[in-house]
Motif scaffolding. Structure first.
Motif, PDB file in Angstrom:
ATOM      1  N   SER A   1       0.868  -1.185   0.000  1.00  0.00           N
ATOM      2  CA  SER A   1       0.000   0.000   0.000  1.00  0.00           C
ATOM      3  C   SER A   1       0.899   1.227   0.000  1.00  0.00           C
ATOM      4  N   ALA A   2       0.312   2.399   0.070  1.00  0.00           N
ATOM      5  CA  ALA A   2       1.109   3.628   0.049  1.00  0.00           C
ATOM      6  C   ALA A   2       2.088   3.696   1.209  1.00  0.00           C
ATOM      7  N   ASP A   3       1.721   3.096   2.349  1.00  0.00           N
ATOM      8  CA  ASP A   3       2.596   3.210   3.525  1.00  0.00           C
ATOM      9  C   ASP A   3       2.907   1.891   4.222  1.00  0.00           C
ATOM     10  N   TRP A   4       2.725   0.768   3.544  1.00  0.00           N
ATOM     11  CA  TRP A   4       3.095  -0.539   4.099  1.00  0.00           C
ATOM     12  C   TRP A   4       3.811  -1.361   3.033  1.00  0.00           C
ATOM     13  N   ALA A   5       4.800  -2.141   3.473  1.00  0.00           N
ATOM     14  CA  ALA A   5       5.565  -2.989   2.564  1.00  0.00           C
ATOM     15  C   ALA A   5       6.164  -4.149   3.353  1.00  0.00           C
ATOM     16  N   PHE A   6       6.652  -5.146   2.620  1.00  0.00           N
ATOM     17  CA  PHE A   6       7.403  -6.199   3.305  1.00  0.00           C
ATOM     18  C   PHE A   6       8.626  -6.580   2.492  1.00  0.00           C
ATOM     19  N   VAL A   7       9.606  -7.118   3.235  1.00  0.00           N
ATOM     20  CA  VAL A   7      10.828  -7.639   2.645  1.00  0.00           C
ATOM     21  C   VAL A   7      11.039  -9.030   3.227  1.00  0.00           C
ATOM     22  N   ARG A   8      11.340  -9.984   2.351  1.00  0.00           N
ATOM     23  CA  ARG A   8      11.681 -11.337   2.786  1.00  0.00           C
ATOM     24  C   ARG A   8      13.138 -11.570   2.439  1.00  0.00           C
ATOM     25  N   SER A   9      13.882 -12.103   3.400  1.00  0.00           N
ATOM     26  CA  SER A   9      15.308 -12.337   3.178  1.00  0.00           C
ATOM     27  C   SER A   9      15.719 -13.678   3.768  1.00  0.00           C
ATOM     28  N   ALA A  10      16.918 -14.100   3.387  1.00  0.00           N
ATOM     29  CA  ALA A  10      17.525 -15.318   3.922  1.00  0.00           C
ATOM     30  C   ALA A  10      18.958 -14.973   4.312  1.00  0.00           C
ATOM     31  N   THR A  11      19.378 -15.511   5.431  1.00  0.00           N
ATOM     32  CA  THR A  11      20.704 -15.220   5.964  1.00  0.00           C
ATOM     33  C   THR A  11      21.376 -16.531   6.351  1.00  0.00           C
ATOM     34  N   GLU A  12      22.651 -16.652   6.020  1.00  0.00           N
ATOM     35  CA  GLU A  12      23.393 -17.812   6.511  1.00  0.00           C
ATOM     36  C   GLU A  12      24.850 -17.459   6.717  1.00  0.00           C
ATOM     37  N   GLY A  13      25.477 -18.253   7.555  1.00  0.00           N
ATOM     38  CA  GLY A  13      26.871 -18.021   7.896  1.00  0.00           C
ATOM     39  C   GLY A  13      27.205 -18.776   9.164  1.00  0.00           C
ATOM     40  N   THR A  14      27.895 -18.077  10.063  1.00  0.00           N
ATOM     41  CA  THR A  14      28.267 -18.726  11.323  1.00  0.00           C
ATOM     42  C   THR A  14      27.885 -17.855  12.516  1.00  0.00           C
ATOM     43  N   GLU A  15      27.663 -18.540  13.610  1.00  0.00           N
ATOM     44  CA  GLU A  15      27.434 -17.897  14.909  1.00  0.00           C
ATOM     45  C   GLU A  15      28.515 -18.391  15.860  1.00  0.00           C
TER      46      GLU A  15
END
Length: 136
Positions: free
Chosen positions: A81-95
């Motif tokens: 909408s004019a003032d709402w959005a979403f982003v989907r991401s994936a993250t990997e590596g080490t902890e």
């Protein structure tokens, strides 16, 4: 796509990238700067942290116990909408467990729900991350 639409998508994506980059650096101030004042963090194994005051208490604790060396990939950026959005991401590596120095592979998926502020900046209103297991 219009130029304005493309600029909006770039600004939305930039918020998520700023968060993911700041998180990997353990930069609490920069992480908090991506959130709306009433932003909510929903992280694995933790109750939701609501508002910048709670977030300012949670993130230092996370960074004090675990070190992250992660890479991210933005999978999807959608303005709903004019003032709402979403982003989907994936993250990997080490902890790295800072108490034991044990380094483990890790992978997460994230969903950012962003709201445009009255000043016109996209901010994280809700952030949910789930651990999908160690990488192989």
């Amino acid at each position: 796509m219009s130029k304005v639409f493309n600029e909006e998508l770039a600004a939305i994506k930039a918020n998520a990238v700023a968060y993911l980059t700041a998180f990997n650096r353990a930069d609490v101030a920069a992480v908090l700067a991506t959130y709306a004042d009433d932003g909510v963090l929903m992280a694995p194994g933790m109750p939701a942290a609501v508002g910048k005051d709670e977030l300012a208490m949670v993130y230092p604790g996370v960074f004090a116990t675990v070190g992250f060396d992660m890479t991210y990939e933005i999978k999807e950026v959608v303005q709903i909408s004019a003032d709402w959005a979403f982003v989907r991401s994936a993250t990997e590596g080490t902890e790295t467990n800072k108490a034991t120095s044990v380094v483990m592979p890790a992978a997460y998926q994230e969903l950012f729900l962003l709201r445009k502020s009255t000043a016109g900046a996209w901010q994280t209103a809700r952030y949910c991350t789930s651990k999908i297991g160690p990488t192989v």
